[in-house]
Design an enzyme around this catalytic site. Structure first.
Site, PDB file in Angstrom:
ATOM      1  N   LYS A 257       1.243  -1.135  -0.134  1.00 26.03           N
ATOM      2  CA  LYS A 257      -0.438  -0.190  -0.128  1.00 26.03           C
ATOM      3  C   LYS A 257       0.714   1.374  -0.119  1.00 26.03           C
ATOM      4  CE  LYS A 257      -4.042  -2.078   1.985  1.00 26.03           C
ATOM      5  NZ  LYS A 257      -5.251  -2.232   3.152  1.00 26.03           N
ATOM      6  N   ASP A 293      -9.742   2.767   2.499  1.00 26.53           N
ATOM      7  CA  ASP A 293      -9.202   2.177   3.975  1.00 26.53           C
ATOM      8  C   ASP A 293      -9.959   2.527   4.362  1.00 26.53           C
ATOM      9  OD1 ASP A 293      -9.047  -0.002   3.123  1.00 26.53           O
ATOM     10  OD2 ASP A 293      -6.733   0.135   3.446  1.00 26.53           O
TER      11      ASP A 293
END
Length: 450
Positions: A257, A293
């Protein structure tokens, strides 16, 4: 067959659409013409008598009526800003985004009787609306093409060829096949070249529920898409393969990420602030990075706004958690097995930090676990029942299994618990919208995960 042409006024939707319809032996339907016919008045008059809101209602009705038609559709410039329109336009269709430089658009639409949508001068309005609609255009499109320097017959021929052969050149496909075999995922990327490809990038990512969810969503919305796994140890190689294959969208998971950010062409404001990306959208060769997220953490915790929170972990998911919790006006502390990593993350957001042994439950309203501890096959919990307090909210971002060791400890302590499936659901809703332009309800995602 249904082909939809979208884009700003002046990008050639009607002229290209006419040529494409002839080539494919399909009728051309111009949604603006249908709106005028349905209203019994020209569009400028519709705007004067009913306003833009009235025009959009008529546009919604017209587009809904075309859901199951075999045709070429030329849409209005703002049609795809409504996800409900995108859902109907996308059904068993290919959406092609036509683009052009703002100066070219201004020249092409000069003298138009269309009403202004802002108080800006013509050039300013074009640039403003292009920026406002930019993401809706990119998210809703399967294929993107610049029309500024090409004639409509040439553009129509390119679209027809792409419909049959896909967006990837023969040379790129050969190179991608070799690279995929080296990575051991040759079967994962093989298939009909006209089917658009999406996938999850991670190492490991075999546990992910994303492939099954996306398969069901693509089927539900009549999309010729396939979702696979890009499991490899190097994110640079995965991105190279994704560019060669013109991969439409990628979910990004552990451990990439943060590492993926330098490989992208553009990064959203939220992703830049967090320093991590979990969603990639590719349109016209441009790779954009987003972070959804943080919404997967923020939405289930809105009822605890203003409290005190502890984030366990110091990676990309932890950064998203801190960003989400601070957006809810919460006082945040980052705790990690390696205190130095916690301090490094906390320093970016001006919050407290420490090691896991610094946890004191009596001073905490919310705990968010962003580490993989407790994932399927791992019986550990970072906190014990003795450390947790009744009334505390414990949110474990791990979603396999649905009830983790940490959540079991939290239940024993009398805490409110939020399973990682909720994070997955809410981030997936936003991720699917970014990749497809379609807004899905969280309830549908939950249903499709079962």
């Amino acid at each position: 067959m249904k082909v939809v042409l979208t884009g700003f006024r002046g990008t050639g939707k009607t002229t290209v659409g006419r040529r494409l319809a002839e080539h494919l032996h399909l009728p051309l339907i111009d949604t603006d013409a249908c709106i005028e016919e349905q209203a019994g008045m020209p569009i400028p008059e519709i705007f004067r008598s009913r306003g833009e809101a009235g025009f959009r209602l008529l546009e919604r009705e017209v587009i809904a009526s075309l859901r199951n038609e075999d045709c070429v559709i030329a849409t209005g410039g703002g049609a795809v800003c409504d996800p409900a329109n995108v859902e109907d336009l996308r059904y068993n269709a290919t959406i092609v985004l036509l683009t052009a430089d703002p100066g070219v658009i201004e020249e092409r639409i000069r003298g138009s009787d269309r009403p202004a949508l802002t108080d800006l001068p013509a050039a300013g309005e074009i640039r403003h609306l292009l920026q406002v609609r930019r993401q809706a255009y990119r998210s809703s499109a399967d294929v993107c093409i610049e029309t500024g320097n090409a004639a409509s017959p040439e553009i129509a021929a390119w679209i027809a060829r792409t419909l049959a052969e896909g967006t990837v050149s023969a040379g790129n496909r050969r190179e991608a096949a070799l690279l995929a075999r080296e990575m051991g995922i040759g079967d994962a990327v093989a298939g009909d070249p006209a089917t658009r490809l999406c996938g999850i990038a991670g190492n490991p990512c075999a546990h992910s529920k994303s492939p099954g969810l996306y398969k069901r969503l693509f089927e539900r919305f009549g999309m010729n898409y396939r979702y696979t796994r890009f499991e490899w140890h190097d994110i640079g190689t995965i991105v190279r393969l994704a560019r060669l294959l013109d991969v439409r969208g990628m979910s990004v998971t552990i451990p990439f990420k943060v590492d993926i950010v330098p490989y992208l062409d553009e990064v959203s404001e939220d992703a830049a602030a967090i320093g991590a990306v979990n969603t990639v959208v590719q349109c016209g060769g441009v790779m954009q990075g987003f972070n959804t997220d943080w919404l997967g953490i923020r939405i289930p915790l809105r009822h605890r706004a203003g409290g005190r929170a502890v984030v366990l972990g110091a990676g990309g998911a932890a950064a998203a958690a801190v960003y989400a919790l601070q957006s809810l006006d919460m006082e945040v502390t980052v705790l990690n097995r390696t205190p130095e990593k916690a301090r490094t993350l906390a320093s970016r957001y001006g919050c407290a930090a420490g090691g896991l042994d610094a946890f004191e439950g009596r001073d905490v309203d919310v705990v968010v676990n962003t580490t993989p501890v407790g994932m399927e096959g791992d019986a550990r919990s970072l906190l014990t029942v003795e450390q947790l307090e009744m009334g505390m909210t414990v949110y474990d971002c791990v979603y396999t299994p649905p009830e983790t060791p940490l959540l079991r400890e939290a239940v024993r302590a009398g805490c409110e618990t939020i399973a990682g499936t909720e994070m997955f659901v809410h981030q997936a809703v936003e991720q699917f919208r970014l990749i497809t332009g379609i807004a899905v309800e969280p309830a549908l995602v939950r249903e499709m995960m079962e």
